[in-house]
Design a protein around this motif. Structure first.
Motif, mmCIF file in Angstrom:
data_model
loop_
_atom_site.group_PDB
_atom_site.id
_atom_site.type_symbol
_atom_site.label_atom_id
_atom_site.label_comp_id
_atom_site.label_asym_id
_atom_site.label_seq_id
_atom_site.Cartn_x
_atom_site.Cartn_y
_atom_site.Cartn_z
ATOM 1 N N ARG A 176 -15.205 -12.084 1.961
ATOM 2 C CA ARG A 176 -16.224 -11.033 1.923
ATOM 3 C C ARG A 176 -16.109 -10.140 3.167
ATOM 4 O O ARG A 176 -16.245 -8.921 3.090
ATOM 5 N N ALA A 177 -15.846 -10.747 4.324
ATOM 6 C CA ALA A 177 -15.727 -9.969 5.560
ATOM 7 C C ALA A 177 -14.506 -9.046 5.495
ATOM 8 O O ALA A 177 -14.556 -7.904 5.977
ATOM 9 N N VAL A 178 -13.426 -9.517 4.887
ATOM 10 C CA VAL A 178 -12.244 -8.650 4.743
ATOM 11 C C VAL A 178 -12.588 -7.470 3.818
ATOM 12 O O VAL A 178 -12.222 -6.317 4.090
ATOM 13 N N ALA A 179 -13.338 -7.751 2.743
ATOM 14 C CA ALA A 179 -13.746 -6.665 1.827
ATOM 15 C C ALA A 179 -14.620 -5.654 2.568
ATOM 16 O O ALA A 179 -14.460 -4.436 2.418
ATOM 17 N N LEU A 180 -15.534 -6.160 3.391
ATOM 18 C CA LEU A 180 -16.401 -5.258 4.163
ATOM 19 C C LEU A 180 -15.577 -4.416 5.131
ATOM 20 O O LEU A 180 -15.812 -3.214 5.301
ATOM 21 N N TYR A 181 -14.586 -5.049 5.750
ATOM 22 C CA TYR A 181 -13.698 -4.328 6.662
ATOM 23 C C TYR A 181 -13.042 -3.151 5.924
ATOM 24 O O TYR A 181 -12.950 -2.044 6.450
ATOM 25 N N CYS A 182 -12.612 -3.385 4.692
ATOM 26 C CA CYS A 182 -11.991 -2.312 3.886
ATOM 27 C C CYS A 182 -12.993 -1.180 3.661
ATOM 28 O O CYS A 182 -12.645 -0.001 3.785
ATOM 29 N N MET A 183 -14.241 -1.537 3.340
ATOM 30 C CA MET A 183 -15.266 -0.513 3.093
ATOM 31 C C MET A 183 -15.545 0.287 4.365
ATOM 32 O O MET A 183 -15.697 1.509 4.327
ATOM 33 N N GLN A 184 -15.588 -0.408 5.490
ATOM 34 C CA GLN A 184 -15.939 0.256 6.749
ATOM 35 C C GLN A 184 -14.802 1.114 7.298
ATOM 36 O O GLN A 184 -15.026 2.008 8.097
ATOM 37 N N ILE A 189 -9.938 2.041 0.933
ATOM 38 C CA ILE A 189 -10.231 1.982 -0.498
ATOM 39 C C ILE A 189 -9.810 3.314 -1.121
ATOM 40 O O ILE A 189 -10.097 4.369 -0.558
ATOM 41 N N GLU A 190 -9.129 3.220 -2.252
ATOM 42 C CA GLU A 190 -8.775 4.436 -2.998
ATOM 43 C C GLU A 190 -9.519 4.365 -4.311
ATOM 44 O O GLU A 190 -9.184 3.531 -5.150
ATOM 45 N N GLY A 191 -10.515 5.205 -4.494
ATOM 46 C CA GLY A 191 -11.366 5.109 -5.682
ATOM 47 C C GLY A 191 -12.077 3.773 -5.627
ATOM 48 O O GLY A 191 -12.792 3.485 -4.678
ATOM 49 N N GLU A 192 -11.812 2.922 -6.622
ATOM 50 C CA GLU A 192 -12.424 1.591 -6.597
ATOM 51 C C GLU A 192 -11.398 0.534 -6.235
ATOM 52 O O GLU A 192 -11.657 -0.662 -6.352
ATOM 53 N N LYS A 193 -10.244 0.997 -5.800
ATOM 54 C CA LYS A 193 -9.154 0.062 -5.525
ATOM 55 C C LYS A 193 -8.866 -0.039 -4.032
ATOM 56 O O LYS A 193 -9.029 0.922 -3.294
ATOM 57 N N ILE A 194 -8.383 -1.220 -3.639
ATOM 58 C CA ILE A 194 -8.004 -1.437 -2.252
ATOM 59 C C ILE A 194 -6.664 -0.754 -1.986
ATOM 60 O O ILE A 194 -5.753 -0.833 -2.812
ATOM 61 N N ASP A 195 -6.554 -0.100 -0.840
ATOM 62 C CA ASP A 195 -5.272 0.461 -0.405
ATOM 63 C C ASP A 195 -4.489 -0.689 0.246
ATOM 64 O O ASP A 195 -4.638 -0.969 1.432
ATOM 65 N N THR A 196 -3.706 -1.351 -0.580
ATOM 66 C CA THR A 196 -3.028 -2.576 -0.157
ATOM 67 C C THR A 196 -2.112 -2.346 1.044
ATOM 68 O O THR A 196 -2.039 -3.163 1.957
ATOM 69 N N TYR A 197 -1.462 -1.215 1.032
ATOM 70 C CA TYR A 197 -0.518 -0.895 2.105
ATOM 71 C C TYR A 197 -1.254 -0.822 3.446
ATOM 72 O O TYR A 197 -0.839 -1.424 4.446
ATOM 73 N N ALA A 198 -2.379 -0.087 3.451
ATOM 74 C CA ALA A 198 -3.157 0.058 4.694
ATOM 75 C C ALA A 198 -3.726 -1.284 5.140
ATOM 76 O O ALA A 198 -3.717 -1.626 6.326
ATOM 77 N N LEU A 199 -4.206 -2.068 4.177
ATOM 78 C CA LEU A 199 -4.807 -3.362 4.554
ATOM 79 C C LEU A 199 -3.756 -4.293 5.158
ATOM 80 O O LEU A 199 -4.008 -4.978 6.146
ATOM 81 N N ARG A 200 -2.578 -4.287 4.574
ATOM 82 C CA ARG A 200 -1.511 -5.146 5.098
ATOM 83 C C ARG A 200 -1.225 -4.829 6.567
ATOM 84 O O ARG A 200 -1.028 -5.718 7.389
ATOM 85 N N SER A 201 -1.236 -3.532 6.894
ATOM 86 C CA SER A 201 -0.913 -3.140 8.279
ATOM 87 C C SER A 201 -2.034 -3.509 9.243
ATOM 88 O O SER A 201 -1.847 -3.531 10.454
ATOM 89 N N LYS A 202 -3.224 -3.810 8.715
ATOM 90 C CA LYS A 202 -4.374 -4.111 9.588
ATOM 91 C C LYS A 202 -4.739 -5.588 9.611
ATOM 92 O O LYS A 202 -5.611 -6.003 10.383
#
Ligand code: CDP
Length: 230
Positions: free
Chosen positions: A39-47, A51-64
Motif C-alpha cells: 500500500r505504501a508503494v502504491a501511495l508513493y506512486c500517487m504522490q 501513474i499514467e491514467g489508471e496505470k502504473i508507470d512501471t519504468y519510472a517506478l523501477r528506477s525509484k
C-alpha cells in the motif's frame, strides 16, 4: 520457549490484520503487515506522479524502487503498528479506497515484490513474529512453523471493510467496496509472481461465522500445540 514464525495469508478484508495483531499482542511477538508495504508503494506512486491514467508507470517506478523505504513503529498509546514511508507516517492514507484501487497492480510487479520480500525476510531474521499478507507462507517464509490461510465470503469481507472505513469517519459505499474486494481477489489469484494461494501445509480458517474471541481461542490453541512440539 523457542520462537517461531507465524504466517497468516488470505483474501482481502477478511480480518487478517486485526487477527494477526491481536495474536502477536497475546503471545508477545512482533507484528508485521506486509500489505501495508505494498500500500505504501502504491501511495508513493500517487504522490510522485508515477501513474499514467489508471496505470502504473512501471519504468519510472523501477528506477525509484531503491528509494522507497518502509518501516514500522509501535504507537506509544495504542501499541498498534504504524507504517512510515521514507520516514513519514502514512498509516491513515494507505487505507484509503484510492490506494486500494491501485495496490494490487503495484503488488503484481516482480521488481516491487523482490524489494518487499527482501525487507520482509530481514524483519523475520530473529523469529518471534506474526506477518500477514498473501504470500508469506508460500514465498516469504516457506519454512514458517505456523501457517494459517484465512478466508470468508466476499460479502462478509466487504461489509467488514465498510464498517472499518465508516467507523473512522470516511465516506464509504458498500457496492464500491465489494467490487474492489472482488477485483483484488482476481488480480491477486491470477498474477504470475507469487499468486495468492494456500500453502499445502497451511491450516484453513473460514471465519465468516466466527467471533473474534472464538478465532483467537483457536489460534492460541494451535500456537500452543506447535510450540510444544518445537
Ligand atoms: O487488508 P487487505 O486484506 O485489504 O489488504 P492488505 O493486506 O492491506 O494488502 C493490500 C494488497 O496488497 C492486496 O490486495 C495484495 O494485492 C497486495 N499484497 C500482496 O500482494 N502480497 C502481500 N504479502 C500482501 C499484500
Amino acid at each position: 520457549m523457542k520462537k517461531i514464525i507465524i504466517a497468516i495469508d488470505g483474501f482481502s478484508s477478511c480480518g487478517k490484520s486485526t487477527m494477526a495483531k491481536a495474536l502477536a499482542r497475546n503471545i508477545g511477538y512482533l507484528y508485521f503487515d506486509s500489505g501495508a508495504m505494498y500500500r505504501a508503494v502504491a501511495l508513493y506512486c500517487m504522490q510522485n506522479g508515477i501513474i499514467e491514467g489508471e496505470k502504473i508507470d512501471t519504468y519510472a517506478l523501477r528506477s525509484k524502487i531503491e528509494d522507497i523505504h518502509i518501516t514500522f513503529e509501535a504507537d506509544q498509546e495504542t501499541k498498534n503498528s504504524i507504517t512510515f514511508l521514507n520516514g513519514v507516517n502514512v498509516e491513515h492514507e494507505i487505507r484509503s479506497l484510492e490506494v486500494s484501487r491501485l495496490v494490487s497492480q503495484v503488488a503484481a510487479l516482480d521488481f516491487v515484490r523482490e524489494a518487499m520480500v527482501e525487507q520482509q525476510r530481514r524483519m523475520g531474521k530473529s523469529k518471534g513474529i506474526v506477518m500477514d499478507g498473501r504470500d508469506i507462507g508460500t514465498t516469504v517464509f516457506p519454512d514458517a512453523e505456523m501457517k494459517v490461510f484465512v478466508t470468508a465470503s466476499a460479502e462478509v469481507r466487504a461489509k467488514r471493510r465498510y464498517d472499518e472505513l465508516t467507523a473512522r469517519g470516511d465516506n464509504a459505499d458498500y457496492n464500491d467496496i465489494l467490487e474492489n474486494v472482488l477485483q483484488r481477489d482476481h488480480i491477486d489469484q491470477t498474477r504470475e509472481v507469487s499468486p495468492l494461494k494456500k500453502a499445502d501445509d497451511a491450516m484453513l480458517l473460514d471465519n465468516s461465522d466466527l467471533t473474534r474471541e472464538e478465532q483467537m481461542d483457536w489460534l492460541i490453541e494451535e500456537f500452543n500445540k506447535i510450540t510444544a512440539e518445537c
